[in-house]
Write an enzyme that holds these catalytic residues in place. Structure first.
Site, PDB file in Angstrom:
ATOM      1  N   ASN A 145      18.896  46.047  45.719  1.00  0.00           N
ATOM      2  CA  ASN A 145      21.256  45.571  45.917  1.00  0.00           C
ATOM      3  C   ASN A 145      20.790  45.108  45.040  1.00  0.00           C
ATOM      4  OD1 ASN A 145      21.026  47.075  48.484  1.00  0.00           O
ATOM      5  ND2 ASN A 145      19.014  45.179  49.299  1.00  0.00           N
TER       6      ASN A 145
ATOM      7  N   CYS B 257      11.990  36.013  39.399  1.00  0.00           N
ATOM      8  CA  CYS B 257      11.687  37.306  39.763  1.00  0.00           C
ATOM      9  C   CYS B 257      12.914  37.944  39.624  1.00  0.00           C
ATOM     10  CB  CYS B 257      11.652  37.875  41.248  1.00  0.00           C
ATOM     11  SG  CYS B 257      10.224  37.145  42.412  1.00  0.00           S
TER      12      CYS B 257
ATOM     13  N   SER C   1       5.192  39.855  48.878  1.00  0.00           N
ATOM     14  CA  SER C   1       6.355  41.508  48.049  1.00  0.00           C
ATOM     15  C   SER C   1       5.737  41.438  46.362  1.00  0.00           C
ATOM     16  CB  SER C   1       7.262  39.678  47.258  1.00  0.00           C
ATOM     17  OG  SER C   1       8.028  39.654  48.043  1.00  0.00           O
ATOM     18  N   LEU C   2       5.159  43.347  47.040  1.00  0.00           N
ATOM     19  CA  LEU C   2       3.730  43.630  45.528  1.00  0.00           C
ATOM     20  C   LEU C   2       4.972  43.527  44.666  1.00  0.00           C
ATOM     21  CD1 LEU C   2       1.399  43.578  45.958  1.00  0.00           C
ATOM     22  CD2 LEU C   2       1.516  45.942  47.344  1.00  0.00           C
ATOM     23  N   HIS C   3       5.614  45.280  45.023  1.00  0.00           N
ATOM     24  CA  HIS C   3       6.811  45.167  44.076  1.00  0.00           C
ATOM     25  C   HIS C   3       5.716  46.472  42.702  1.00  0.00           C
ATOM     26  CE1 HIS C   3       9.620  43.423  45.850  1.00  0.00           C
ATOM     27  NE2 HIS C   3       9.287  41.975  45.634  1.00  0.00           N
TER      28      HIS C   3
ATOM     29  N   CYS D 176      19.034  42.653  51.222  1.00  0.00           N
ATOM     30  CA  CYS D 176      18.479  41.609  50.648  1.00  0.00           C
ATOM     31  C   CYS D 176      18.661  41.329  48.688  1.00  0.00           C
ATOM     32  CB  CYS D 176      17.190  42.523  50.927  1.00  0.00           C
ATOM     33  SG  CYS D 176      16.512  42.903  52.052  1.00  0.00           S
TER      34      CYS D 176
ATOM     35  N   SER E  67       8.009  36.126  54.763  1.00  0.00           N
ATOM     36  CA  SER E  67       7.880  37.021  53.336  1.00  0.00           C
ATOM     37  C   SER E  67       6.966  36.113  52.169  1.00  0.00           C
ATOM     38  CB  SER E  67       9.227  38.328  52.979  1.00  0.00           C
ATOM     39  OG  SER E  67       9.414  38.208  51.631  1.00  0.00           O
TER      40      SER E  67
ATOM     41  N   GLY F 133      14.702  31.729  48.372  1.00  0.00           N
ATOM     42  CA  GLY F 133      13.791  30.762  48.471  1.00  0.00           C
ATOM     43  C   GLY F 133      12.566  31.253  49.112  1.00  0.00           C
TER      44      GLY F 133
HETATM   45  N1  SAH Z   1      10.734  34.181  48.603  1.00  0.00           N
HETATM   46  C1  SAH Z   1      10.422  35.633  49.672  1.00  0.00           C
HETATM   47  C2  SAH Z   1      11.029  35.214  50.211  1.00  0.00           C
HETATM   48  C3  SAH Z   1      11.986  35.607  49.894  1.00  0.00           C
HETATM   49  S1  SAH Z   1      13.112  37.066  49.266  1.00  0.00           S
HETATM   50  C4  SAH Z   1      10.234  36.664  49.153  1.00  0.00           C
HETATM   51  O1  SAH Z   1      10.062  37.113  47.887  1.00  0.00           O
HETATM   52  O2  SAH Z   1       9.178  37.788  49.640  1.00  0.00           O
HETATM   53  C5  SAH Z   1      12.969  38.569  50.571  1.00  0.00           C
HETATM   54  C6  SAH Z   1      12.652  40.388  49.464  1.00  0.00           C
HETATM   55  O3  SAH Z   1      13.983  40.532  49.065  1.00  0.00           O
HETATM   56  C7  SAH Z   1      10.886  39.777  49.289  1.00  0.00           C
HETATM   57  O4  SAH Z   1      10.666  41.251  49.222  1.00  0.00           O
HETATM   58  C8  SAH Z   1      11.998  40.166  47.761  1.00  0.00           C
HETATM   59  O5  SAH Z   1      11.274  40.988  46.465  1.00  0.00           O
HETATM   60  C9  SAH Z   1      13.404  40.809  47.999  1.00  0.00           C
HETATM   61  N2  SAH Z   1      14.071  41.489  46.934  1.00  0.00           N
HETATM   62  C10 SAH Z   1      14.528  39.778  46.422  1.00  0.00           C
HETATM   63  N3  SAH Z   1      15.928  40.591  45.294  1.00  0.00           N
HETATM   64  C11 SAH Z   1      16.383  41.662  46.303  1.00  0.00           C
HETATM   65  C12 SAH Z   1      17.471  42.821  46.080  1.00  0.00           C
HETATM   66  N4  SAH Z   1      17.748  42.603  45.124  1.00  0.00           N
HETATM   67  N5  SAH Z   1      17.241  43.898  46.263  1.00  0.00           N
HETATM   68  C13 SAH Z   1      16.437  44.154  47.159  1.00  0.00           C
HETATM   69  N6  SAH Z   1      15.479  43.570  47.474  1.00  0.00           N
HETATM   70  C14 SAH Z   1      14.936  42.178  46.464  1.00  0.00           C
HETATM   71 FE1  SF4 Z   2      12.242  33.824  44.468  1.00  0.00          FE
HETATM   72 FE2  SF4 Z   2      11.260  35.747  46.650  1.00  0.00          FE
HETATM   73 FE3  SF4 Z   2      14.135  35.893  45.135  1.00  0.00          FE
HETATM   74 FE4  SF4 Z   2      11.304  36.392  43.927  1.00  0.00          FE
HETATM   75  S1  SF4 Z   2      11.571  37.796  45.535  1.00  0.00           S
HETATM   76  S2  SF4 Z   2      12.648  34.437  43.057  1.00  0.00           S
HETATM   77  S3  SF4 Z   2      10.342  34.689  45.324  1.00  0.00           S
HETATM   78  S4  SF4 Z   2      13.308  34.200  46.761  1.00  0.00           S
END
Ligand code: SAH
Ligand code: SF4
Length: 396
Positions: A322, A114, A245-247, A365, A223, A191
Site C-alpha cells: 500500500n 523497514c 513478516s518475511l518479505h 496495512c 505479527s 509498531g
Molecule cells: N511490526 C510488525 C507488525 C506491524 S506491521 C511487523 O512488521 O510484522 C503489519 C504488517 O504490515 C507487516 O507484515 C508489515 O510488513 C506490513 N506492511 C508494512 N508496511 C506496509 C505497506 N506499506 N503495505 C503493505 N503492508 C505493509
Molecule cells: Fe516496524 Fe513492522 Fe513497520 Fe517494520 S513493518 S517498520 S517492524 S511496524
C-alpha cells in the site's frame, strides 16, 4: 491515579488486596472493566459503596482519547488516538461476515525502519502502555456496541435489537449470543509488538483472560518482523497465533527491506518459528509477504522462497504493497501477484492474497501513520539525505 486498564489479572488482585477486599472482588472488578465495559467506578453497583469510594480515590478507567473516527465505504473503521506529547496512533476495525477483527497498535512509531513501511519512516517515540494497548480493544467494543456496525453486511435498521450493558444497538449475530463485537485481534497496527514485550504480553493475557475478553489463543495474532529472542520468550510466556513478516527469500534482499534481519538472519528466524510451533495454538506460521514491484515479486523469487521455507509448516499471505507519500516503491501488478501465488501453490503452500480494506480512509496495512514525535532523529536523517540527493541531482 492508577489506570485500571493497565492492570492484568495479577495486578487487579494485588489492588483488591491492598484495599482490604476479599479476593473474589477481583473477578467482579475485571468483569465490570473488560466485559461490561464500564468507564466509571461509581457505576459498579454490585460492589459495596465503601469499596467503590476507596477504589475511586486511587484508580480510574482511562480509555483512549479519540481525535478522529472515520468509517470507510466497506465498513472498515479507523480511530486516531492521542497518546500525549504530540503522538497519535491508529487502530482499525475490519468487519467480516463471521467475525469482527481489530488491528491494534503497540508503539508510537517503530524503530525498526523497514524500507516499505509508513510507520517505520516516521521514526519512534515510545512504547504504548498495557492500558493503551488493551484500551484499544475496550474502546472499539464500546463504540461498536453503541453505534452498531456500518459494514454493508450490517442488517437493516429495523432488525437491530437493543443490547444490555451499554444499552446500545447491534447487528452482530455473535453479540446477541453474549459475545463482544470484537472476536479477533491482530497486533498488526503501528509498531513492533515484540519490541514492547512486557506491555504487549500483559495486554495479551487480558485478551485471553476469561474474566476479561476471553478470546481464544487462535483468535489473537501477533505479527513480528523477527525479534528472535523475544519470540522464544513469547513461546514460553504467552503463545498466540503467529505471523512473521518475511518479505524476502534471501538474506541479501531481506537485509535491505527489513533491517533487523542483519541482527537475526533468516536461518535463525525460521528456526525460531519452528520452535514456536511446539507451543502455538495453530500448527502453522503465517508468513506475510508484501508485494513490491520489481523488488521481490518474480517467479524465480517465489521458487527461492519455497525452497527456503520447505521445512516450516506455514501458509503465505501476500500483501499488495500500500503506497504512502514519499515511498520509493510501487505495488506489484495483479498479474505478478497471481503468478507469485501460483508458484507457491504449486510448491504446495496455502497462499492467500490479502484483500485491501478501508483504502478510501488510508486504513490498509502499512498506511497507518498516526503522528510520531521521532526521538531517533530518523526524520532528520531522511531529510538530510533527500537534500543531498537533490543537491547532487541539480545541474552544476
Ligand atoms: N511490526 C510488525 C507488525 C506491524 S506491521 C511487523 O512488521 O510484522 C503489519 C504488517 O504490515 C507487516 O507484515 C508489515 O510488513 C506490513 N506492511 C508494512 N508496511 C506496509 C505497506 N506499506 N503495505 C503493505 N503492508 C505493509
Ligand atoms: Fe516496524 Fe513492522 Fe513497520 Fe517494520 S513493518 S517498520 S517492524 S511496524
Amino acid at each position: 491515579m492508577i489506570n485500571l486498564l493497565d492492570l492484568d489479572a495479577a495486578g487487579i488482585q494485588a489492588l483488591v488486596a491492598d484495599l482490604g477486599e476479599k479476593p473474589f472482588r477481583a473477578k467482579q472488578l475485571s468483569h465490570w472493566i473488560h466485559q461490561r465495559l464500564t468507564g466509571d467506578v461509581a457505576a459498579m453497583t454490585d460492589l459495596s459503596r465503601t469499596f467503590r469510594e476507596k477504589l475511586a480515590s486511587v484508580a480510574e478507567i482511562r480509555g483512549p482519547a479519540v481525535v478522529r473516527d472515520t468509517t470507510a465505504s466497506d465498513g472498515t473503521r479507523k480511530w486516531l488516538l492521542d497518546v500525549g506529547a504530540g503522538n497519535a496512533v491508529e487502530m482499525v476495525y475490519i468487519p467480516e461476515d463471521d467475525r469482527g477483527t481489530l488491528c491494534v497498535s503497540s508503539q508510537a512509531g517503530c524503530a525498526l525502519d523497514c524500507a516499505f513501511c509508513s510507520t517505520g519512516k516516521q521514526g519512534f517515540n515510545r512504547n504504548l502502555t498495557t492500558g493503551e494497548i488493551v484500551g484499544q480493544l475496550w474502546h472499539a467494543n464500546r463504540a461498536l456496541l453503541q453505534d452498531g456496525d456500518a459494514s454493508p453486511r450490517g442488517r437493516p435498521k429495523g432488525e437491530l435489537r437493543p443490547l444490555g450493558g451499554l444499552g446500545g444497538r447491534s447487528n452482530f449475530p455473535w453479540v446477541e449470543q453474549g459475545r463482544a463485537p470484537i472476536t479477533n485481534v491482530v497486533l498488526m497496527g503501528m509498531g513492533e509488538p515484540l519490541a514492547n514485550y512486557d506491555n504487549v504480553v500483559a495486554a495479551l493475557r487480558l485478551m485471553l483472560d476469561d474474566n476479561a475478553y476471553g478470546l481464544s489463543r487462535r483468535r489473537v495474532t501477533l505479527s513480528t518482523s523477527g525479534l528472535v529472542p523475544a519470540l522464544d520468550r513469547l513461546r514460553e510466556d504467552c503463545p498466540v497465533a503467529l505471523a512473521v513478516s518475511l518479505h524476502a527469500g534471501n538474506d541479501l534482499l531481506r537485509d535491505r527491506l527489513v533491517p533487523i534481519n542483519r541482527k537475526y538472519p533468516l536461518a535463525e528466524l525460521l528456526a525460531a518459528s519452528v520452535r514456536y510451533l511446539t507451543r502455538a495454538p495453530r500448527d502453522f506460521v503465517t508468513f506475510e509477504y508484501v508485494m513490491l514491484d520489481g523488488v521481490n515479486d518474480s517467479v524465480e523469487q517465489a521458487k527461492e522462497l519455497a525452497v527456503l521455507v520447505r521445512d516450516v509448516p506455514c501458509k503465505f499471505n501476500l500483501i499488495p504493497w500500500n503506497p504512502f507519500p514519499g515511498a520509493e516503491f510501487t505495488t506489484s501488478p495483479r498479474s505478478r501477484i497471481l503468478a507469485f501465488q501460483k508458484t507457491l501453490m504449486e510448491a504446495e503452500f496455502v497462499t492467500t492474497i490479502r484483500k485491501t480494506r478501508g483504502d478510501d480512509i488510508d486504513a490498509a496495512c502499512g498506511q497507518l501513520a498516526g503522528r510520531v514525535q521521532d526521538r531517533t532523529k530518523r526524520q532528520i536523517r531522511i531529510q538530510r539525505a533527500a537534500t543531498k540527493t537533490a543537491a547532487n541531482a541539480a545541474p552544476h
